[in-house]
Structure formats: structure tokens, C-alpha cells
Design an enzyme around this catalytic site. Sequence first.
Site, mmCIF file in Angstrom:
data_model
loop_
_atom_site.group_PDB
_atom_site.id
_atom_site.type_symbol
_atom_site.label_atom_id
_atom_site.label_comp_id
_atom_site.label_asym_id
_atom_site.label_seq_id
_atom_site.Cartn_x
_atom_site.Cartn_y
_atom_site.Cartn_z
ATOM 1 N N HIS A 306 0.853 -1.185 0.000
ATOM 2 C CA HIS A 306 0.000 0.000 0.000
ATOM 3 C C HIS A 306 0.885 1.229 0.000
ATOM 4 O O HIS A 306 1.943 1.225 0.636
ATOM 5 C CB HIS A 306 -0.909 0.008 1.239
ATOM 6 C CG HIS A 306 -2.055 0.936 1.095
ATOM 7 N ND1 HIS A 306 -1.975 2.260 1.412
ATOM 8 C CD2 HIS A 306 -3.304 0.730 0.609
ATOM 9 C CE1 HIS A 306 -3.131 2.833 1.139
ATOM 10 N NE2 HIS A 306 -3.957 1.933 0.656
ATOM 11 N N ASP A 363 -7.975 -5.279 0.052
ATOM 12 C CA ASP A 363 -8.531 -6.094 -1.027
ATOM 13 C C ASP A 363 -8.199 -7.577 -0.897
ATOM 14 O O ASP A 363 -8.718 -8.392 -1.643
ATOM 15 C CB ASP A 363 -8.008 -5.593 -2.388
ATOM 16 C CG ASP A 363 -8.609 -4.251 -2.737
ATOM 17 O OD1 ASP A 363 -9.780 -4.043 -2.414
ATOM 18 O OD2 ASP A 363 -7.894 -3.418 -3.316
HETATM 19 N N1 CMC Z 1 4.178 -7.628 -4.949
HETATM 20 C C1 CMC Z 1 5.529 -7.619 -5.109
HETATM 21 N N2 CMC Z 1 6.286 -6.512 -4.940
HETATM 22 C C2 CMC Z 1 5.671 -5.377 -4.600
HETATM 23 C C3 CMC Z 1 4.269 -5.311 -4.416
HETATM 24 C C4 CMC Z 1 3.520 -6.500 -4.602
HETATM 25 N N3 CMC Z 1 2.181 -6.493 -4.439
HETATM 26 N N4 CMC Z 1 3.905 -4.059 -4.075
HETATM 27 C C5 CMC Z 1 5.053 -3.346 -4.055
HETATM 28 N N5 CMC Z 1 6.108 -4.144 -4.352
HETATM 29 C C6 CMC Z 1 7.531 -3.754 -4.369
HETATM 30 C C7 CMC Z 1 7.893 -2.937 -5.585
HETATM 31 O O1 CMC Z 1 8.328 -3.756 -6.653
HETATM 32 C C8 CMC Z 1 8.982 -2.045 -5.041
HETATM 33 O O2 CMC Z 1 10.136 -2.826 -4.933
HETATM 34 P P1 CMC Z 1 11.613 -2.144 -5.147
HETATM 35 O O3 CMC Z 1 11.771 -1.179 -4.014
HETATM 36 O O4 CMC Z 1 12.557 -3.284 -5.111
HETATM 37 O O5 CMC Z 1 11.570 -1.478 -6.497
HETATM 38 C C9 CMC Z 1 8.521 -1.757 -3.612
HETATM 39 O O6 CMC Z 1 7.730 -2.894 -3.226
HETATM 40 C C10 CMC Z 1 7.681 -0.469 -3.466
HETATM 41 O O7 CMC Z 1 6.581 -0.558 -4.375
HETATM 42 P P2 CMC Z 1 5.985 0.677 -5.179
HETATM 43 O O8 CMC Z 1 5.335 0.172 -6.424
HETATM 44 O O9 CMC Z 1 7.039 1.739 -5.327
HETATM 45 O O10 CMC Z 1 4.898 1.197 -4.155
HETATM 46 P P3 CMC Z 1 3.698 2.177 -4.471
HETATM 47 O O11 CMC Z 1 3.414 2.881 -3.206
HETATM 48 O O12 CMC Z 1 3.992 2.987 -5.689
HETATM 49 O O13 CMC Z 1 2.497 1.171 -4.859
HETATM 50 C C11 CMC Z 1 0.679 -0.345 -4.677
HETATM 51 C C12 CMC Z 1 1.515 0.750 -3.979
HETATM 52 C C13 CMC Z 1 -0.539 -0.655 -3.825
HETATM 53 C C14 CMC Z 1 0.201 0.158 -6.056
HETATM 54 C C15 CMC Z 1 1.578 -1.615 -4.850
HETATM 55 O O14 CMC Z 1 1.967 -2.110 -3.585
HETATM 56 C C16 CMC Z 1 0.887 -2.714 -5.659
HETATM 57 O O15 CMC Z 1 0.970 -2.731 -6.882
HETATM 58 N N6 CMC Z 1 0.165 -3.657 -4.950
HETATM 59 C C17 CMC Z 1 -0.624 -4.654 -5.646
HETATM 60 C C18 CMC Z 1 -1.956 -4.062 -6.076
HETATM 61 C C19 CMC Z 1 -2.908 -3.866 -4.915
HETATM 62 O O16 CMC Z 1 -3.081 -4.732 -4.081
HETATM 63 N N7 CMC Z 1 -3.565 -2.695 -4.889
HETATM 64 C C20 CMC Z 1 -4.585 -2.374 -3.879
HETATM 65 C C21 CMC Z 1 -4.182 -1.246 -2.972
HETATM 66 S S1 CMC Z 1 -5.261 -1.155 -1.518
HETATM 67 C C22 CMC Z 1 -6.791 -0.676 -2.151
HETATM 68 C C23 CMC Z 1 -6.801 0.728 -2.565
HETATM 69 O O17 CMC Z 1 -6.611 1.601 -1.693
HETATM 70 O O18 CMC Z 1 -7.070 0.972 -3.737
#
Ligand code: CMC
Length: 428
Positions: A306, A363
Site C-alpha cells: 500500500h 482487497d
Molecule cells: N508484490 C511484489 N512486490 C511489490 C508489491 C507486490 N504487491 N507491491 C510493491 N512491491 C515492491 C515494488 O516492486 C517495489 O520494490 P523495489 O523497491 O525493489 O523497487 C517496492 O515494493 C515499493 O513498491 P511501489 O510500487 O514503489 O509502491 P507504491 O506505493 O507505488 O504502490 C501499490 C503501492 C498498492 C500500487 C503496490 O503495492 C501494488 O501494486 N500492490 C498490488 C496491487 C494492490 O493490491 N492494490 C490495492 C491497494 S489497496 C486498495 C486501494 O486503496 O485501492
Amino acid sequence: MSKVAKLQCEGHELEFPIVEGTEQEKAIDISGLRKQTGLITIDEGFVNTGSTSSAITFLNGEEGVLRYRGYAIEDLAKNCDFMEVAYLLIYGELPTESEITVFRDSIRHHTMLHEDMRLFYNGFPRDAHPMAILSSVVGALSTFYQDSLDPNDPEQVEISIHRLLAKLPTIAAYSHNKSNGIPFSYPQNNLEYCENFLQMMFSVPSESYKVDPLFVEALNMLLIVHADHEQNCSTSTVRVVGSANANLFASISAGICALWGPLHGGANEAVVSMLGKIHEDGGDVDKYVDMAKDKQNGFRLMGFGHRVYKNFDPRANIIKAYCDKLLEKLDLDDPLFEIAQRLEKVALEDEYFVKRKLYPNVDFYSGVIYRAMGIPVQMFTVMFAIGRLPGWIAHWKEMHESPTKRICRPRQVYTGPNVREFVPIAKR
Ligand code: CMC
């Protein structure tokens, strides 16, 4: 003495005020930056940028705290129904008995769709995604209620709020009925909000339908935990669109489109698809954890991570506890729930996830409950939208009531070509 942040740039030292929220959150107010320096700030994804101040929802991602108007999400989920929480978010206070009675009656009064609107559904392909139908029909409300579109007229706004809250479950249930070839059931206004929705989703003219109180309780809880989450992607979309003085229906329709994305609300659908895939693939959870860690792969564990929560997501805790209870009461043995629990355990012990503070989010378990209720996977994000509606409305209303409201119009740093001589088409 008021606190300031000092910035040294291009030979000048500038001071910017530090503003503090009621929970001691601090921010540097840079609204005078460009005027004073000609510079702007860059913050891709708005990771460090506060777009507004707001009195609606407080969350502390480090400590796993979520409160609506000061009330803990755990207390609201335990003690309220969704209508009370909607009232709290939109009007700022928990309603009294008489206030909630008036509110419920008004919502009941507006649940039906204009008969002409029902005809829209004939135009959508049978396999249309219900989120696409939802955003289209919500946008189309502004064609039916042209008398109440002025965002600066509080009476018009109030009636639009009631119409939207009342009609969204009807619009949503019809999108499900359409794709399943089931006749549309009219709302029954002797029923409460969640019961009415379930009745419209599942009743058929040939059989009597009794709403299961367990499902009503589960649905109220799920809608409450989804009801607001401060400046998330869809809420920010609603605010940005609304900042141009677009009407409430148009702004919410845009928010629904943003929510549909799999990185946002669409994740609940993606989680169940992922769990189903793991199940069909023999249930090898470790394989999928390894895939998620492999940077070449591009696969992510849906329902993990998140932007704001770097500790547990308090909503996920509430839902998981309820999930256990519901499956036990229904005596259901859902293999996907079992896989979800194993996946959570493996991921939480894995260094990759621990280091990045990736915990299950809201989720991760909600889909398991929706499955137990018989709600098809394509409807999961629609359920999220019904839950998030009061939050969107509250933010749209708060923005319009703010004396400092301005159109949202970010800037950029241009990185394209410098001025070039025009080349006629024959010479390109
Ligand atoms: N699986 C594997 N690796 C992950 C995941 C995941 N679900 N989420 C983040 N990471 C890794 C990412 O690759 C990065 O690694 P590194 O530092 O080595 O490059 C690190 O963790 C930070 O991730 P980020 O993409 O920079 O984080 P963000 O804040 O931009 O994204 C997120 C947040 C929710 C989009 C992301 O965690 C994600 O894609 N999760 C899966 C989709 C999901 O479950 N979304 C629902 C969010 S909760 C409901 C809502 O509020 O909408």
C-alpha cells in the site's frame, strides 16, 4: 513563534511556513514558491505532496490507524450500519435517531431509476464490465437531473447527494442482472440499504427471496471499511474533476473510472483471479511468492502493499476476522481462503516483503467474503465503489465548501524538443 522551513536556492534564502494538522502531521506550505522563485516542485505520483487539508479521514500508515471524523474504523465497523457511516462522513457528525430516520427515508425515496434509464442497459453488450456500465450510467444521471447540477447551490447539491446514494446500488445491481440475463428487480423500500441491494441482485420473479441477515451484516461491514481513505487515487480524481466545477454526477463517474484500475479498487478482482490461478496450478504458494520477488517477471502479489500503510492495513484485519467467522457460520470450505492464508503467512515471513513493508491490504480478503455471498468476481470493484461513494461525496462537498478552493492544475517540467522549424508534409 510560527515554524518555518528554510530553502536555499539560486543565491536566495527563502522561508516557508510549516503547517500542522490536528494529529501533529506537518507540511511545508510551498504555495508561494513559484511566485518567489519561478521554481516549481516535482513529485511523481504525489508521494510527498499534500493536495489539500481535510477534516474527514485520518490515517497513520506507520501505526495502522484509520479514523473517520475522529472515530476509529474498528468502532464504526462494529457498531454502525453503512448509512450511519455515510451520514458521518458527509455531514461530519454521527446522526441522532431522528436525523438518521429522516436520512434513511430520503434515500429510500430515491432508489428507483427513471424508466428511460433502464433502457440504457439494452445498449450495453452482454459481457460489458459492470464498472464500465456503472460509470456510464452515473454520468448519465446528469442528463436526467438537469435541475440539480449547480455545485454552488447547496439545495441542488443536497438532492444530488441523496439521489446518488440511493441509486448507485440499483445501477450496480442492474449491471449484474444485465450480464446474467436476469430481469431487473425494482427496489423495495421497506428494506434497508444493504438488504435492498442484495434483493435487487439476487431475487428472481419466479421465486421468493429472503435476504440472509449474515450477508447483510457482512455487506455493512465491508462497505464501512471501504467508505473513505483520504486522498487516494479515485478520491483525488473526484476532487480534481470537481475543482473545475463539474457537477457531482460527472465527478463521481470519473472517480469510478479511476477506481476500476487494478492498482486501486480493481485489485480485489485481481486477488481472487490470482488465488484461483494458484489453486488451479496445484496450490504452490512459494512459486508465486518467488515470481513476485523476481524483478524480471513483472508479476505482483495482488492484495499486498500500500502506498500509505507501512504496517498492517487495519481494514484487512477487520475483514480477515469477519471472513473466518462467516466461513465458519456458513460451514464453507473455500480453497481460495486457505490459499490466501498460506500466501499471507509465507509472504509475511519472507525478507523481500518484510524489508519493503508489504502487508495484505483491504482487497486481500474482501473477495473471499463476496464469493461466499455469491457475488461474482466482476462485481467486486463495483462493491468497492458503493462503499467508497460517501467518501467521494464528502470530499467533493468539503472542497466546494472551502473558501480556498481553486481549480486543480499541476505544472510540469517540459523535456521535449526545443523549437523546431516546421516541415511540410511532402518533405517529412
Ligand atoms: N508484490 C511484489 N512486490 C511489490 C508489491 C507486490 N504487491 N507491491 C510493491 N512491491 C515492491 C515494488 O516492486 C517495489 O520494490 P523495489 O523497491 O525493489 O523497487 C517496492 O515494493 C515499493 O513498491 P511501489 O510500487 O514503489 O509502491 P507504491 O506505493 O507505488 O504502490 C501499490 C503501492 C498498492 C500500487 C503496490 O503495492 C501494488 O501494486 N500492490 C498490488 C496491487 C494492490 O493490491 N492494490 C490495492 C491497494 S489497496 C486498495 C486501494 O486503496 O485501492
